[in-house]
Every structure is written in structure tokens, then in C-alpha cells.
Design an enzyme around this catalytic site. Structure first.
Site, PDB file in Angstrom:
ATOM      1  N   GLU A  51       0.963  -1.311  -0.154  1.00 38.57           N
ATOM      2  CA  GLU A  51       0.070   0.163   0.091  1.00 38.57           C
ATOM      3  C   GLU A  51       1.156   1.356  -0.056  1.00 38.57           C
ATOM      4  OE1 GLU A  51      -2.674  -1.202  -1.197  1.00 38.57           O
ATOM      5  OE2 GLU A  51      -4.126  -0.507   0.347  1.00 38.57           O
ATOM      6  N   THR A  58      -5.365   6.788  -5.488  1.00 35.01           N
ATOM      7  CA  THR A  58      -5.749   7.072  -3.988  1.00 35.01           C
ATOM      8  C   THR A  58      -5.030   8.486  -3.673  1.00 35.01           C
ATOM      9  OG1 THR A  58      -6.139   4.874  -3.834  1.00 35.01           O
ATOM     10  CG2 THR A  58      -5.498   6.042  -1.624  1.00 35.01           C
TER      11      THR A  58
HETATM   12  N1  HSE Z   1      -8.798   4.498   3.466  1.00 30.98           N
HETATM   13  C1  HSE Z   1      -8.524   4.719   2.051  1.00 30.98           C
HETATM   14  C2  HSE Z   1      -8.714   6.179   1.610  1.00 30.98           C
HETATM   15  C3  HSE Z   1      -8.615   3.562   1.322  1.00 30.98           C
HETATM   16  O1  HSE Z   1      -9.977   6.442   1.666  1.00 30.98           O
HETATM   17  O2  HSE Z   1      -7.980   6.988   1.119  1.00 30.98           O
HETATM   18  C4  HSE Z   1      -8.107   3.823  -0.266  1.00 30.98           C
HETATM   19  O3  HSE Z   1      -8.717   3.022  -0.960  1.00 30.98           O
END
Ligand code: HSE
Length: 309
Positions: free
Chosen positions: A128, A181
Site C-alpha cells: 500500500e 488514491t
Molecule cells: N482509506 C483509504 C482512503 C482507502 O480512503 O484513502 C483507499 O482506498
């Protein structure tokens, strides 16, 4: 064991109220990975189907996770990895998490199972970090544990498995645009007012209580996001219209899946989840945005073995 083929579920992170803390695994959607031992200590990625991703193991989350685990375990073998991606990266459905968690699970099996599920989450977080710049734990925890999870603490890591109420279904609509992201995180507020924070953690508590008591009305009330959604919803075409359509058709709530652009709606019963999918299909059909919809139950299991030899 010399090779293992695994299924790694797609995951919905945040689940509206629990930014970076809540997640669940989707039963009917996910990637497959094939991991084969190599006699020398190299890690290679010989095949990627379904997505344009780097095959250089240092630039691919699967390669990074595998290398870290083989080094930590002082393994006397290497690994060749094949990734069969069934949905697009940048979807908000934990595509990188599926690759990382699938690799972590598969390597652990090939090593004879020395690591706990939480340790596998830690290895997967390295993936990640490579994929989005932050070692987020919500998607990889949901992918490895299955069901609903709460990431209570990051350091030291503590993941809690939560119960899934019976007959809970998810509808997913994935507008075929890509949101990275890292970009979706860059629009988030760095600080939030105390009032917003208070309201938010009260809703997370209510959501967790609703899961434990199978109280769908409380689940409906708890699906509120005053933190990430206000900053992100403008990135997703037809967000407000999609929420209205989902609620009109019986959904308990609709929110952004992880960092988007996929939207998820929770419903009681498969028929309602299908009606919600049909309503979202009608909505996006009159736009020029390509999309895909899925209806699924919540996956009881995390990453699982398909075949091994
Ligand atoms: N919790 C993370 C975000 C997940 O919302 O950025 C990314 O898929």
C-alpha cells in the site's frame, strides 16, 4: 508445496463513517494470483492479465511484499508471480490491496504458515505504501481477514473482526474513470473541527453496534461521512444523484468505496441490492460515462486458496 493459486477479494474501505478504519471484503469480485516457487532466490512477475502494471518486482506491490517476506523468513527459494486482475486499478475497490494481500497469504502458505494474519497485514501495508504513498491498513485488513474489520490501531497494529448481519448485500457501481488514491488523499482536510470529529466517531460506534446487533435501521443512520466525502464527492460524477437513486430504491445508504470512484450501497436482501443496481444503471446510462455494476454479499473469508500442489 511448490505452487498456489489464490483468490483475493475486492474490498470496500471506510464504509462511509470509518475513514481509514473500517472495511469489508466483497464475496463476488476479486483477483487471482498464481505463486510458484523458484529454485533461485529471485522474485519475478512473469504475467499480468487485465491491467497495465509494472512487471518489475521492485515497482509492483506483489513483488515488494514477496521480497520483504522471503527476506524476513530467510527463505531458501524465490518466487514467480502471475497476477490475474479482474477489475481495474484506481477503482477504489482495493486493487493494490488484493495484489498485496493475495501475495502475503500465498507466500505465507509456501513458507509453511509462520505468520499470523495481522503479520500478513503488516507485510501487505508495504504494498500500500508503494501504491499510494501511505501504508493504509483498511483494505488489506479486510482482504486478509474477510467480513467487516475495524483497524483500531496502526502502531502496534490491532485489527478487530466484526460480525456481518445476515442478508446484507452490497451494490457497487464503478464509473470507468481512474482516481489515484494519492490524489484523493491530497484533497482531504488536514484538520477537522471538533464538532465534526465528535459526530464522526459517534457514527463509527453506532455502526459497529449495528453490526453486532444486526440492527439495519441503526446501520442506515450510521452511514454518514462528514470527513472524506465532502472533500471527495466532487471527483465522482453524479454522486448526489446516485445517493438519491439508491435511497429511493431501498438502500440503507450509499457512499464512496475507499478513495473512489466506485460507489457502494448497502441493502438488506439481494432483491433490494438488485433494484439499487438497476436504478444506478438507469442513472449512469443517460450520461456518457462508461460504468460497471456488481451485486454481492459480504465475503465471509479473506484471501483463500483455490488450488495448490
Ligand atoms: N482509506 C483509504 C482512503 C482507502 O480512503 O484513502 C483507499 O482506498
Amino acid at each position: 508445496m511448490d505452487e498456489i493459486r489464490v483468490f483475493a477479494p475486492a474490498t470496500v474501505a471506510n464504509v462511509s463513517c470509518g475513514f481509514d478504519a473500517l472495511g469489508f471484503a466483497v464475496a463476488e469480485l476479486g483477483d487471482e494470483l498464481l505463486l510458484r516457487k523458484r529454485s533461485n532466490r529471485d522474485v519475478t512477475i512473469s504475467n499480468i492479465e487485465g491491467a497495465e502494471l509494472p512487471t518489475d518486482p521492485k515497482k509492483n506491490v506483489a513483488g515488494v511484499v514477496a521480497e520483504a517476506m522471503l527476506t524476513a523468513a530467510n527463505a531458501d527459494f524465490g518466487l514467480d508471480i502471475q497476477l490475474i486482475k479482474k477489475y481495474k486499478p484506481g477503482s477504489g475497490l482495493g486493487s493494490s490491496a488484493a495484489s498485496s494481500a493475495g501475495t502475503a497469504y500465498g507466500v505465507n502458505q509456501l513458507l509453511g504458515g509462520p505468520y499470523s494474519t495481522e503479520a500478513l497485514v503488516e507485510f501487505s501495508r508495504l504494498g500500500e505504501a508503494l501504491a499510494c504513498g501511505t501504508p493504509i491498513a483498511d483494505n488489506v485488513s479486510a482482504a486478509l481477514f474477510g467480513g467487516f474489520v475495524l483497524v483500531r490501531n496502526l502502531d502496534p497494529l490491532h485489527v478487530i473482526s466484526l460480525p456481518t448481519p445476515p442478508n446484507l448485500y452490497v451494490t457497487l457501481i464503478h464509473p470507468q474513470i481512474e482516481i489515484k488514491t494519492a490524489d484523493a488523499r491530497s484533497v482531504l482536510p488536514r484538520q477537522i473541527p471538533l464538532e465534526t470529529a465528535t459526530k464522526q466517531w459517534a457514527h463509527v460506534g453506532a455502526f459497529v453496534h449495528a453490526l453486532h446487533t444486526s440492527d439495519v435501521e441503526l446501520l442506515r443512520a450510521a452511514m454518514f461521512d462528514g470527513v472524506a466525502e465532502p472533500a471527495r464527492k466532487g471527483l465522482i460524477p453524479l454522486f448526489d444523484e446516485a445517493r438519491a437513486a439508491a435511497l429511493e430504491n431501498g438502500a440503507l445508504g450509499l457512499g464512496i468505496s475507499g478513495s473512489g470512484p466506485t460507489l457502494f450501497a448497502l441493502s438488506e436482501g439481494k432483491n433490494t441490492a438488485i433494484l439499487v443496481a438497476q436504478a444506478l444503471t438507469r442513472l449512469y446510462s443517460v450520461s456518457d460515462i462508461a460504468f460497471r455494476t456488481y451485486v454481492s454479499n459480504i465475503s465471509e473469508h479473506g484471501v483463500r486458496t483455490l488450488t495448490q500442489s
